[in-house]
Motif scaffolding. Structure first.
Motif, PDB file in Angstrom:
ATOM      1  N   TRP A 113       3.039   0.273   4.560  1.00  0.00           N
ATOM      2  CA  TRP A 113       2.425  -0.439   5.693  1.00  0.00           C
ATOM      3  C   TRP A 113       3.002  -1.845   5.804  1.00  0.00           C
ATOM      4  O   TRP A 113       3.265  -2.326   6.908  1.00  0.00           O
ATOM      5  N   GLN A 114       3.204  -2.500   4.692  1.00  0.00           N
ATOM      6  CA  GLN A 114       3.758  -3.850   4.692  1.00  0.00           C
ATOM      7  C   GLN A 114       5.136  -3.874   5.350  1.00  0.00           C
ATOM      8  O   GLN A 114       5.459  -4.769   6.130  1.00  0.00           O
ATOM      9  N   ARG A 132       4.771  -3.288   9.127  1.00  0.00           N
ATOM     10  CA  ARG A 132       4.267  -4.492   9.812  1.00  0.00           C
ATOM     11  C   ARG A 132       5.359  -5.556   9.886  1.00  0.00           C
ATOM     12  O   ARG A 132       5.453  -6.277  10.895  1.00  0.00           O
ATOM     13  N   GLU A 143       7.763  -4.565  12.566  1.00  0.00           N
ATOM     14  CA  GLU A 143       7.097  -4.762  13.859  1.00  0.00           C
ATOM     15  C   GLU A 143       7.216  -6.214  14.301  1.00  0.00           C
ATOM     16  O   GLU A 143       7.462  -6.510  15.478  1.00  0.00           O
ATOM     17  N   ALA A 197       3.864 -10.884   7.934  1.00  0.00           N
ATOM     18  CA  ALA A 197       3.191  -9.587   7.907  1.00  0.00           C
ATOM     19  C   ALA A 197       2.029  -9.605   6.926  1.00  0.00           C
ATOM     20  O   ALA A 197       0.970  -9.021   7.185  1.00  0.00           O
ATOM     21  N   LYS A 257      -1.136 -10.841   8.202  1.00  0.00           N
ATOM     22  CA  LYS A 257      -1.801  -9.902   9.114  1.00  0.00           C
ATOM     23  C   LYS A 257      -2.608  -8.864   8.347  1.00  0.00           C
ATOM     24  O   LYS A 257      -3.369  -8.105   8.951  1.00  0.00           O
ATOM     25  N   PRO A 295       6.781   1.475  13.841  1.00  0.00           N
ATOM     26  CA  PRO A 295       5.353   1.245  14.121  1.00  0.00           C
ATOM     27  C   PRO A 295       4.708   2.343  14.957  1.00  0.00           C
ATOM     28  O   PRO A 295       3.500   2.576  14.855  1.00  0.00           O
ATOM     29  N   ASP A 332      -4.337  -0.971  11.122  1.00  0.00           N
ATOM     30  CA  ASP A 332      -4.123  -2.419  11.136  1.00  0.00           C
ATOM     31  C   ASP A 332      -5.447  -3.168  10.994  1.00  0.00           C
ATOM     32  O   ASP A 332      -5.510  -4.220  10.355  1.00  0.00           O
TER      33      ASP A 332
END
Length: 281
Positions: free
Chosen positions: A70-71, A74, A77, A95, A98, A121, A129
């Motif tokens: 996920w890191q 992000r 993104e 990131a 976030k 993403p 998120d």
């Protein structure tokens, strides 16, 4: 062993320097100090070293394994191009502000799915998120020599200053292919940009060495850890690649405390340029 995935970060005079938050007199440092990590991560053949280093540092604080997948998603993104190789320290740090998704909530794992599938993403449920916000970092700061210390001791003092918060450091470096053993004796021949987690220091042969947790699995170094002496840190590490610490303080509050008028003007200009870029797209 091929690791890597770190891009050079752009020069940004608005970036906070951790030395601004460090107040003397500075205490005597213990001979040894290390943060307890939750696990050893392995980025495999991917370019996601930034995501793995930040996951290591963040999950020490959060007390739960966090998803480097996920890191990385992000981070890409924020960068705006999931297919490009690697990431900069700044984009990866943004990131982390976030959030951080718990590993158990991640639908993907490096090694199980293709890199582009994870980095895109569009392949992630946006609801995740919101779950990740629970583990968001407050803000991040650049470490440079301060207080009369060299870079090696500046990192140690930053780690010791924020020991109660269990803060580690994410460090960018021009890595050498020869750095595969437990103790790194010399700078070596530069090969590629790489990011690692700095979790403390250890006394070896009568001299302090920074303890690095890498992302090459437990087969690398001392079960995933490597030890860097003063000379190598001072020569090979630095702000060109990123040397950052997360601090759980609101960035707007920090701006009011530490930014000069010139930095505030630069920030306002940067925001205007960003708006024009969005409109142009």
């Amino acid at each position: 062993m091929a690791l890597g995935g770190l891009k050079k970060q752009k020069r940004d005079p608005r970036r906070f320097k951790l030395g601004w938050l460090m107040q003397g007199p500075f205490p005597e440092l213990p001979d040894e100090y290390e943060l307890p990590t939750l696990r050893v991560l392995d980025q495999g053949s991917t370019d996601a070293c930034t995501a793995h280093a930040i996951a290591v540092i963040s999950e020490i604080q959060e007390g739960v394994p966090l998803s480097p997948e996920w890191q990385f998603k992000r981070t890409k993104e924020i960068e705006g191009d999931f297919k490009s190789w690697g990431a900069s320290a700044d984009d990866a740090a943004k990131a982390a502000t976030k959030g951080g998704l718990e590993q158990a909530q991640s639908p993907y794992r490096f090694g199980n799915e293709e890199r582009n599938l994870i980095a895109n993403p569009a392949n992630w449920d946006r609801k995740l998120d919101a779950f990740a916000l629970k583990h968001a970092k407050g803000s991040y700061f650049e470490i440079k020599p301060f207080g009369g210390f060299d870079l090696f001791d500046s990192i140690r003092h930053a780690l010791w200053r924020y020991r109660e918060e269990r803060q580690g450091v994410v460090a960018g470096v021009m890595w050498s292919d020869g750095w595969s053993g437990p103790i790194i004796y010399s700078p070596g021949i530069p090969s590629f940009g790489h990011m690692v987690a700095v979790i403390g220091w250890r006394l070896l042969y009568g001299k302090p060495h920074l303890t690095i947790q890498n992302s090459g699995g437990d087969r690398l170094g001392d079960q995933g850890r490597q030890y860097f002496p003063r000379r190598v840190i001072n020569e090979a590490f630095g702000s060109k690649w990123g040397l950052l610490m997360f601090v759980d303080e609101d960035s707007d509050v920090v701006k009011e405390k530490h930014w000069s008028i010139w930095q505030k003007i630069l920030n306002a200009i940067a925001k205007l340029l960003h708006k024009f870029e969005i409109r142009a797209k």
